[in-house]
Scaffold this motif. Structure first.
Motif, PDB file in Angstrom:
ATOM      1  N   ASN A 104      30.778   0.099 -12.303  1.00 37.54           N
ATOM      2  CA  ASN A 104      31.101   0.737 -11.021  1.00 37.54           C
ATOM      3  C   ASN A 104      32.157   1.828 -11.191  1.00 37.54           C
ATOM      4  O   ASN A 104      32.086   2.880 -10.544  1.00 37.54           O
ATOM      5  CB  ASN A 104      31.594  -0.303 -10.018  1.00 37.54           C
TER       6      ASN A 104
ATOM      7  N   GLN B 169      27.998   4.388  -1.655  1.00 35.37           N
ATOM      8  CA  GLN B 169      28.224   5.811  -1.927  1.00 35.37           C
ATOM      9  C   GLN B 169      26.941   6.620  -1.727  1.00 35.37           C
ATOM     10  O   GLN B 169      26.989   7.749  -1.218  1.00 35.37           O
ATOM     11  CB  GLN B 169      28.770   5.991  -3.341  1.00 35.37           C
TER      12      GLN B 169
ATOM     13  N   MET C 192      22.565   1.078 -10.148  1.00 35.63           N
ATOM     14  CA  MET C 192      22.643   1.810  -8.884  1.00 35.63           C
ATOM     15  C   MET C 192      22.489   0.875  -7.688  1.00 35.63           C
ATOM     16  O   MET C 192      22.620   1.316  -6.538  1.00 35.63           O
ATOM     17  CB  MET C 192      21.566   2.889  -8.840  1.00 35.63           C
TER      18      MET C 192
ATOM     19  N   LEU D 278      30.212   4.926 -12.582  1.00 29.44           N
ATOM     20  CA  LEU D 278      29.276   5.575 -11.669  1.00 29.44           C
ATOM     21  C   LEU D 278      29.963   6.105 -10.412  1.00 29.44           C
ATOM     22  O   LEU D 278      29.468   7.059  -9.795  1.00 29.44           O
ATOM     23  CB  LEU D 278      28.157   4.609 -11.284  1.00 29.44           C
ATOM     24  N   SER D 279      31.076   5.524 -10.028  1.00 33.77           N
ATOM     25  CA  SER D 279      31.754   5.984  -8.812  1.00 33.77           C
ATOM     26  C   SER D 279      32.374   7.363  -8.989  1.00 33.77           C
ATOM     27  O   SER D 279      32.762   7.994  -7.999  1.00 33.77           O
ATOM     28  CB  SER D 279      32.840   4.981  -8.402  1.00 33.77           C
TER      29      SER D 279
ATOM     30  N   ILE E 207      28.005   1.246  -5.283  1.00 37.08           N
ATOM     31  CA  ILE E 207      27.224   2.461  -5.536  1.00 37.08           C
ATOM     32  C   ILE E 207      26.233   2.697  -4.402  1.00 37.08           C
ATOM     33  O   ILE E 207      26.017   3.843  -3.980  1.00 37.08           O
ATOM     34  CB  ILE E 207      26.512   2.373  -6.895  1.00 37.08           C
ATOM     35  N   ARG E 208      25.647   1.622  -3.865  1.00 36.30           N
ATOM     36  CA  ARG E 208      24.728   1.801  -2.743  1.00 36.30           C
ATOM     37  C   ARG E 208      25.466   2.379  -1.525  1.00 36.30           C
ATOM     38  O   ARG E 208      24.899   3.188  -0.785  1.00 36.30           O
ATOM     39  CB  ARG E 208      24.056   0.467  -2.387  1.00 36.30           C
TER      40      ARG E 208
ATOM     41  N   THR F 191      24.305  -1.901  -7.095  1.00 37.30           N
ATOM     42  CA  THR F 191      25.508  -2.648  -6.734  1.00 37.30           C
ATOM     43  C   THR F 191      25.988  -2.219  -5.356  1.00 37.30           C
ATOM     44  O   THR F 191      25.735  -1.090  -4.916  1.00 37.30           O
ATOM     45  CB  THR F 191      26.631  -2.415  -7.760  1.00 37.30           C
TER      46      THR F 191
ATOM     47  N   ILE G 189      24.250  12.355 -13.577  1.00 35.75           N
ATOM     48  CA  ILE G 189      23.852  11.001 -13.192  1.00 35.75           C
ATOM     49  C   ILE G 189      22.912  10.411 -14.239  1.00 35.75           C
ATOM     50  O   ILE G 189      23.065   9.248 -14.660  1.00 35.75           O
ATOM     51  CB  ILE G 189      23.185  11.026 -11.803  1.00 35.75           C
TER      52      ILE G 189
ATOM     53  N   SER H 262      18.260   5.912  -6.302  1.00 30.19           N
ATOM     54  CA  SER H 262      18.715   4.604  -5.826  1.00 30.19           C
ATOM     55  C   SER H 262      17.871   3.459  -6.383  1.00 30.19           C
ATOM     56  O   SER H 262      18.314   2.310  -6.415  1.00 30.19           O
ATOM     57  CB  SER H 262      18.695   4.571  -4.293  1.00 30.19           C
TER      58      SER H 262
ATOM     59  N   GLN I 279      33.315  13.538  -3.193  1.00 33.58           N
ATOM     60  CA  GLN I 279      31.917  13.253  -3.508  1.00 33.58           C
ATOM     61  C   GLN I 279      30.986  14.414  -3.165  1.00 33.58           C
ATOM     62  O   GLN I 279      29.877  14.489  -3.669  1.00 33.58           O
ATOM     63  CB  GLN I 279      31.473  12.013  -2.726  1.00 33.58           C
TER      64      GLN I 279
END
Length: 606
Positions: free
Chosen positions: A215, A249, A241, A218-219, A246-247, A243, A196, A235, A270
Motif C-alpha cells: 500500500n 484512491q 489494487m 502504490l499510494s 488503493i480502491r 486493497t 502504475i 482496478s 493525486q
C-alpha cells in the motif's frame, strides 16, 4: 618568556606517507598481516590504528588481536581491502564501476569514513541512465543519503529512457528508491499509467510483500492522471489494487474526473501533473495584429527553448485574456476572427466573445467552460485565491461596427461553473491593466468612458488610445478590496497608459509599456507608501507584447510591435527585466515574429 615561531611543512606529511608506503612495498618493519580470500597484506599496526576506528578498537589494550601476527577479514574481498589499504598508505583511492561495491564494503567495514565519503562523491558525480539503478541500490545498502537522493533524482529524470532500455534494472530497484521516485513531482515524458504498470510489475518481481508495504508503494501513484477507462481496467488488473486503501484512491480519482468545472479547485497531489511550473504558455497572437494564430507556443524557462502544444486554440482570437488555475489553462473572451470572402482570403470580420475555453494538459484536450455574462475584449483578468475575475473591457457590434465599453466586473464560480456579478468600476474602461496584491485587485490606466464621473480623476494627454478616437488614456489607479463592494482611488501613475501590463513581484506592482506612450518608462508601486517610482526605461518602445512573471521574480516580454523607419513592425525578441537590479537584457529570440500574445505559467508534461 621568549617569543618563538611555529612553522608547518605539508611536504613532511606527504613524505611520511611515502615512507610508510615504501616500507610496506618492501615488507619491512611490518608487524601484522591482514588476510582475506587467500591473499595476505603485510601492514603496520600504528598506521592502521591511526587511520581507522575499526583497527583502533581491534588493536586496543584489552583485545586478543592486539598482539596477533595475523588478522583474518573474511567479510572483505582482496580487491576491496587492497584499495582501502592503498588509500591509507597514500591518500589515493582507486575506483571504477566494477570495483566500487567491494571498495565501499571494505571502507564501511573498516570504518574509514574519508574513503566512504570519496565513494559517495564518486557515485554522485558519475550518475547517468546506465548506472543510476545500480548506484541507488548501492547507496541504499550502505546508507549514503546524498548519493541515494541524487540517484533517485536521476532515475526520475531518466525514467522514460529506463522504461525502454533498462526495465530489468528498475525491477531490481530497492523499494525505498522506487517509493522516492514515485513521490517525485517531476518525471519527464512518462505517462502515469506507465508508472502504475511498472509498480505492479515490480510487485510481481519482488513479492509477495506485506500489505502495508504494498500500500505504501502504490499510494504514491497519481490515479487522477489516468483516464477513466484505464482506471476501470487497472482496478481489476492486480490483486494489490484490490486493497481497501488503493480502491478508495481509485474511487476518488473517478470522482475527480466527474467534477467538471470544479476540477481546478479540487486539486490534490493525486491529480497534480508530475511537472514543474517552468513553462510559459504564449496563447494566440501572430505576425500580424489582424490575423492571430491558433497555435500555442510554450517556453521552457530552464533551457530557453520554444515548442508548440499539440492541440491549438479552438478559436482564432485576439485581445483575449488568459490565466491558469489549478493546473488548467483558461482562455477568456476576446475578439473572434474569421476568414471571409468567396476567395477564402484573410479578411478579418470580428465578433466579441463571452466564451471561456479550458485546456487540460493531463489529457491535452480543450473543452468549453461556462460563458461570461458579457462579451469582452481589451479587458483585464486576474486570479485571486483560485477565483477568476474579468474586469471592464469593450465589445464590438459587427452589424454596426460600434464599440461599447463596460464597467462591469464578474467572477467565475468554478464549483457551479457559472459567472457571477462583482462590484462594478466607477466608469466603463478598456485597455487597462490589473494586478493582485494583498488579496486585492489594482486596475490602472486604460481609456475611460466620457459618461463616467469619479471625483478627482487624473487624465493624461495621449490621444489615439482607443478606437473611438475622442478619448484620452488615463493615469488613474483603482483598488478593490475584495471584502468590500467599492472601488477606491490610489496614487496615480506618472504616465498615462493604454494597452500596458502590470505584474506583482516581491510585494510591489510594476507597470510596463503600453501603446501610444511617448516614453518607455517602467514604474513600481509601493502599496504601503501609496507611491509610484520611476525605474530604468527600456531603450526601445514596444507594445502588444506578452508578459510573464518567472518564479525568481524576473519579468519576460515576448515579441510585440515597435516603430522602425516610420512604420510599426512585429519583433521576435524576448526581453528579461531583472527587478532586483533594475536591468534589461535580451535573452533569446522567438521562432517567428509575434504580436498580441497572452502569457501565463503552467506545468506541462514533456
Amino acid at each position: 618568556m621568549e617569543s618563538y615561531s611555529l612553522l608547518y611543512s605539508s611536504s613532511h606529511r606527504t613524505g611520511l606517507l611515502s615512507g610508510f608506503q615504501r616500507l610496506r612495498s618492501e615488507r619491512r618493519m611490518c608487524d601484522v598481516v591482514l588476510e582475506t580470500g587467500g591473499t595476505s597484506f603485510p601492514c603496520h599496526r600504528a598506521l592502521l590504528a591511526s587511520s581507522s576506528d575499526y583497527f583502533w578498537a581491534l588493536f586496543g589494550e584489552s583485545t586478543a588481536e592486539r598482539l596477533a601476527a595475523s588478522i583474518s577479514l573474511p567479510a572483505l574481498t582482496p580487491e576491496g581491502l587492497e584499495a582501502v589499504l592503498d588509500f591509507l598508505y597514500s591518500g589515493w583511492l582507486g575506483l571504477s564501476l566494477p570495483t566500487l561495491p567491494a571498495v565501499l564494503e571494505a571502507a564501511r567495514y573498516l570504518q574509514v569514513q574519508t574513503a566512504v565519503s570519496i565513494c559517495e562523491r564518486f557515485i554522485t558525480d558519475g550518475l547517468c541512465a546506465s548506472n543510476c539503478c545500480c548506484y541507488a541500490n548501492l547507496a541504499e545498502g550502505h546508507a549514503l543519503p546524498n548519493a541515494l537522493a541524487a540517484a533517485n533524482h536521476t532515475i526520475a529524470m531518466e525514467m522514460g529512457r529506463l522504461l525502454q532500455e533498462n526495465r530489468e534494472g528498475l525491477l531490481e530497484l530497492n523499494i525505498q528508491s522506487l517509493m522516492a521516485v514515485l513521490d517525485a513531482d517531476d518525471i519527464p515524458a512518462v505517462k502515469e499509467v506507465e508508472l502504475i504498470k511498472l509498480a505492479l510489475d515490480w510487485l510481481d518481481a519482488n513479492g509477495p510483500l506485506p500489505l502495508l508495504r504494498s500500500n505504501l508503494l502504490l499510494s504514491r501513484l497519481r490515479f487522477g492522471l489516468v483516464a477513466t477507462s484505464d482506471l476501470t481496467n487497472l482496478s481489476h488488473s492486480h490483486r494489490a489494487m484490490a486493497t481497501p486503501l488503493i480502491r478508495s484512491q481509485l474511487t476518488r480519482a473517478l470522482e475527480y474526473h466527474g467534477l467538471g468545472s470544479a476540477q481546478p479547485i479540487r486539486q490534490s497531489r493525486q491529480t497534480s501533473l508530475r511537472a514543474l511550473p517552468n513553462r510559459v504558455l504564449l496563447v494566440g497572437g501572430g505576425a500580424s495584429p489582424d490575423w492571430p494564430e491558433q497555435q500555442v507556443l510554450t517556453f521552457d524557462l530552464t533551457d530557453r527553448k520554444f515548442s508548440s502544444l499539440t492541440s491549438g486554440l479552438p478559436r482564432r482570437l485576439r485581445k483575449q485574456c488568459v490565466c491558469s488555475v489549478g493546473g488548467f489553462l483558461f482562455v477568456i473572451g476576446g475578439e473572434e476572427v474569421r476568414a471571409g470572402g468567396e476567395d477564402g482570403g484573410k479578411s478579418v470580420p470580428v465578433t466579441t466573445s463571452n466564451q471561456v475555453w479550458r485546456y487540460d494538459p493531463r489529457f491535452e484536450c480543450w473543452e468549453e467552460a461556462g460563458s461570461m455574462l458579457e462579451r469582452r475584449a481589451q479587458f483585464a483578468c486576474c486570479v485571486v485565491e483560485d477565483v477568476i475575475y474579468a474586469i471592464g473591457g469593450q465589445h464590438t457590434r459587427p452589424e454596426t461596427n460600434t464599440h461599447t465599453s463596460v464597467a462591469s466586473v464578474e467572477f467565475y464560480d468554478m464549483a457551479a461553473g457559472t459567472w457571477r456579478r462583482g462590484a462594478a468600476m466607477p466608469r466603463p474602461l478598456c485597455g487597462h491593466a490589473s494586478a493582485v496584491l494583498d488579496n486585492g485587485i489594482y486596475v490602472s490606466g486604460g481609456v475611460p468612458d466620457d459618461n463616467g464621473d469619479i471625483e478627482g480623476s487624473d487624465w493624461g494627454g495621449n490621444r489615439g488610445g482607443n478606437q473611438d478616437g475622442n478619448q484620452e488614456s488615463s493615469r488613474e489607479v483603482l483598488f478593490w478590496d475584495l471584502s468590500s463592494k467599492v472601488w477606491e482611488k490610489r496614487a496615480s501613475m506618472s504616465i498615462a497608459r493604454f494597452g500596458h501590463r502590470m505584474a506583482t513581484v516581491h510585494g510591489h506592482i510594476y507597470a510596463l509599456l503600453g501603446m501610444y506612450e511617448p516614453f518607455c518608462d517602467i514604474e513600481r508601486y509601493d502599496s504601503r507608501a501609496d507611491h509610484w517610482t520611476r525605474l530604468r526605461p527600456l531603450l526601445i518602445g514596444s507594445s502588444s507584447y506578452g508578459l510573464a512573471t518567472t518564479p525568481t521574480g524576473s519579468l519576460l516580454l515576448f515579441g510585440g510591435r515597435k516603430w522602425s523607419e516610420g512604420q510599426e513592425v512585429t519583433v521576435r525578441s524576448v526581453l528579461e527585466y531583472d527587478t532586483e537590479r533594475d536591468r534589461w537584457r535580451e535573452i533569446c529570440q522567438l521562432p517567428r515574429p509575434l504580436t498580441g500574445t497572452e502569457c501565463t505559467l503552467l506545468p506541462l508534461p514533456d
